[in-house]
Design a protein around this motif. Sequence first.
Motif, PDB file in Angstrom:
ATOM      1  N   SER A 123      -1.846 -12.756   7.794  1.00 52.45           N
ATOM      2  CA  SER A 123      -1.245 -12.919   9.130  1.00 52.45           C
ATOM      3  C   SER A 123      -1.958 -12.072  10.178  1.00 52.45           C
ATOM      4  N   ARG A 174      -3.542 -17.600  10.963  1.00 56.07           N
ATOM      5  CA  ARG A 174      -3.179 -18.387  12.140  1.00 56.07           C
ATOM      6  C   ARG A 174      -4.266 -18.404  13.203  1.00 56.07           C
ATOM      7  N   GLY A 231      -1.131 -18.119   5.472  1.00 60.85           N
ATOM      8  CA  GLY A 231      -0.656 -17.314   6.594  1.00 60.85           C
ATOM      9  C   GLY A 231      -1.661 -17.016   7.683  1.00 60.85           C
TER      10      GLY A 231
END
Length: 81
Positions: free
Chosen positions: A37, A64, A62
């Motif tokens: 993330s 992005r 995760g």
Amino acid sequence: MITPHHISNICSGQLLGNAHVVIKNLLTDSRSVVPFSESVFFALVSERNNGHRFIEELYKKGVRCFVISEDIKAPGSDCAF
């Protein structure tokens, strides 16, 4: 601290999406074990491989933020360059 805005300026790219994500990891290998993330993935293209084919897998993990050089159907990424 690196932000998508910094990366888009360095790459002379067009930022699409959220410019306020904090980036702590720069990835070029989809097998990396890091907090996804907080990562940006550079979809590198070589004679033997094309990083764009790993974007969907990394999104599920995760990630992005992606730096891309091909038009792709992004799975809803927060930012792309």
